[in-house]
Design a protein around this motif. Structure first.
Motif, PDB file in Angstrom:
ATOM      1  N   GLN A 155      12.604   4.018  84.883  1.00  0.00           N
ATOM      2  CA  GLN A 155      11.259   3.553  85.211  1.00  0.00           C
ATOM      3  C   GLN A 155      11.080   3.409  86.724  1.00  0.00           C
ATOM      4  O   GLN A 155      10.020   3.721  87.260  1.00  0.00           O
ATOM      5  N   LEU A 156      12.116   2.936  87.407  1.00  0.00           N
ATOM      6  CA  LEU A 156      12.038   2.822  88.871  1.00  0.00           C
ATOM      7  C   LEU A 156      11.911   4.200  89.522  1.00  0.00           C
ATOM      8  O   LEU A 156      11.112   4.388  90.448  1.00  0.00           O
ATOM      9  N   ILE A 157      12.674   5.158  89.045  1.00  0.00           N
ATOM     10  CA  ILE A 157      12.598   6.525  89.575  1.00  0.00           C
ATOM     11  C   ILE A 157      11.215   7.110  89.322  1.00  0.00           C
ATOM     12  O   ILE A 157      10.638   7.755  90.198  1.00  0.00           O
ATOM     13  N   ASP A 201      12.710   0.768  71.364  1.00  0.00           N
ATOM     14  CA  ASP A 201      12.281   0.384  72.707  1.00  0.00           C
ATOM     15  C   ASP A 201      12.328  -1.136  72.865  1.00  0.00           C
ATOM     16  O   ASP A 201      12.713  -1.644  73.914  1.00  0.00           O
ATOM     17  N   GLU A 202      11.947  -1.848  71.824  1.00  0.00           N
ATOM     18  CA  GLU A 202      11.931  -3.308  71.892  1.00  0.00           C
ATOM     19  C   GLU A 202      13.346  -3.883  72.024  1.00  0.00           C
ATOM     20  O   GLU A 202      13.545  -4.905  72.660  1.00  0.00           O
ATOM     21  N   ASP A 203      14.334  -3.204  71.439  1.00  0.00           N
ATOM     22  CA  ASP A 203      15.723  -3.658  71.572  1.00  0.00           C
ATOM     23  C   ASP A 203      16.178  -3.632  73.023  1.00  0.00           C
ATOM     24  O   ASP A 203      17.023  -4.422  73.430  1.00  0.00           O
ATOM     25  N   LEU A 204      15.631  -2.696  73.801  1.00  0.00           N
ATOM     26  CA  LEU A 204      16.014  -2.572  75.203  1.00  0.00           C
ATOM     27  C   LEU A 204      15.226  -3.507  76.108  1.00  0.00           C
ATOM     28  O   LEU A 204      15.556  -3.669  77.277  1.00  0.00           O
ATOM     29  N   ASN A 205      14.192  -4.120  75.590  1.00  0.00           N
ATOM     30  CA  ASN A 205      13.347  -5.021  76.362  1.00  0.00           C
ATOM     31  C   ASN A 205      13.896  -6.441  76.231  1.00  0.00           C
ATOM     32  O   ASN A 205      13.405  -7.241  75.447  1.00  0.00           O
ATOM     33  N   LEU A 206      14.934  -6.723  77.000  1.00  0.00           N
ATOM     34  CA  LEU A 206      15.630  -8.003  76.893  1.00  0.00           C
ATOM     35  C   LEU A 206      14.742  -9.175  77.283  1.00  0.00           C
ATOM     36  O   LEU A 206      13.960  -9.093  78.220  1.00  0.00           O
ATOM     37  N   ASP A 207      14.901 -10.270  76.555  1.00  0.00           N
ATOM     38  CA  ASP A 207      14.184 -11.501  76.866  1.00  0.00           C
ATOM     39  C   ASP A 207      14.977 -12.261  77.902  1.00  0.00           C
ATOM     40  O   ASP A 207      16.110 -12.673  77.657  1.00  0.00           O
ATOM     41  N   LEU A 208      14.416 -12.447  79.081  1.00  0.00           N
ATOM     42  CA  LEU A 208      15.087 -13.134  80.172  1.00  0.00           C
ATOM     43  C   LEU A 208      14.708 -14.611  80.250  1.00  0.00           C
ATOM     44  O   LEU A 208      14.789 -15.231  81.312  1.00  0.00           O
ATOM     45  N   GLY A 209      14.293 -15.154  79.131  1.00  0.00           N
ATOM     46  CA  GLY A 209      13.940 -16.572  79.079  1.00  0.00           C
ATOM     47  C   GLY A 209      12.721 -16.875  79.931  1.00  0.00           C
ATOM     48  O   GLY A 209      11.678 -16.248  79.765  1.00  0.00           O
ATOM     49  N   PRO A 210      12.861 -17.805  80.870  1.00  0.00           N
ATOM     50  CA  PRO A 210      11.714 -18.221  81.684  1.00  0.00           C
ATOM     51  C   PRO A 210      11.128 -17.082  82.540  1.00  0.00           C
ATOM     52  O   PRO A 210       9.986 -17.137  82.944  1.00  0.00           O
ATOM     53  N   LEU A 211      11.918 -16.037  82.770  1.00  0.00           N
ATOM     54  CA  LEU A 211      11.428 -14.909  83.568  1.00  0.00           C
ATOM     55  C   LEU A 211      10.587 -13.925  82.752  1.00  0.00           C
ATOM     56  O   LEU A 211       9.929 -13.061  83.314  1.00  0.00           O
ATOM     57  N   GLY A 212      10.648 -14.040  81.440  1.00  0.00           N
ATOM     58  CA  GLY A 212       9.881 -13.145  80.574  1.00  0.00           C
ATOM     59  C   GLY A 212      10.704 -11.947  80.144  1.00  0.00           C
ATOM     60  O   GLY A 212      11.926 -11.930  80.244  1.00  0.00           O
ATOM     61  N   LYS A 213      10.023 -10.919  79.676  1.00  0.00           N
ATOM     62  CA  LYS A 213      10.675  -9.705  79.197  1.00  0.00           C
ATOM     63  C   LYS A 213      11.088  -8.821  80.368  1.00  0.00           C
ATOM     64  O   LYS A 213      10.414  -8.790  81.397  1.00  0.00           O
ATOM     65  N   LEU A 214      12.168  -8.086  80.198  1.00  0.00           N
ATOM     66  CA  LEU A 214      12.683  -7.223  81.261  1.00  0.00           C
ATOM     67  C   LEU A 214      11.775  -6.049  81.529  1.00  0.00           C
ATOM     68  O   LEU A 214      11.476  -5.723  82.669  1.00  0.00           O
ATOM     69  N   LEU A 215      11.331  -5.355  80.496  1.00  0.00           N
ATOM     70  CA  LEU A 215      10.540  -4.127  80.671  1.00  0.00           C
ATOM     71  C   LEU A 215       9.076  -4.349  80.358  1.00  0.00           C
ATOM     72  O   LEU A 215       8.681  -5.093  79.568  1.00  0.00           O
TER      73      LEU A 215
END
Length: 101
Positions: free
Chosen positions: A42-44, A87-101
């Motif tokens: 996604q960054l690329i 796709d949802e499996d790769l979208n890690l929950d970072l707690g207070p920071l929210g979802k990764l993706l």
């Protein structure tokens, strides 16, 4: 310091004990690696769009970049299928920071 770690761990629903067996290790490692690859992809892609909009790519570079990103996306889909990940499996929950993706 321990209370900070404990509060973060509790907000992420980290279990007190981790069930480690060969199947979980392989699946967990695949999930971690594919998540990292997806973040980098996604960054690329965003950087490529910036360069495209900025006019700093030749037609040949645009073509190669498009083909490379398409191949990477196809390979990601294939690997997610192999390891039964969505796709949802790769979208890690970072707690207070929210979802990764």
């Amino acid at each position: 310091m321990d209370t900070d770690v404990e509060s973060v761990a509790s907000s992420l629903d980290v279990p007190e004990r981790i069930d480690i067996n060969p199947d979980n290790v392989e699946h967990g490692l695949a999930k971690l690696v594919l998540t990292l690859v997806e973040v980098i992809r996604q960054l690329i892609e965003k950087q490529a769009l910036r360069r495209l909009e900025g006019g700093s790519l030749t037609d040949e570079e645009i073509e190669k970049l498009g083909e490379s990103l398409a191949l990477l996306e196809n390979k990601m889909q294939e690997l997610k299928g192999v390891f039964n990940l969505s796709d949802e499996d790769l979208n890690l929950d970072l707690g207070p920071l929210g979802k990764l993706l």
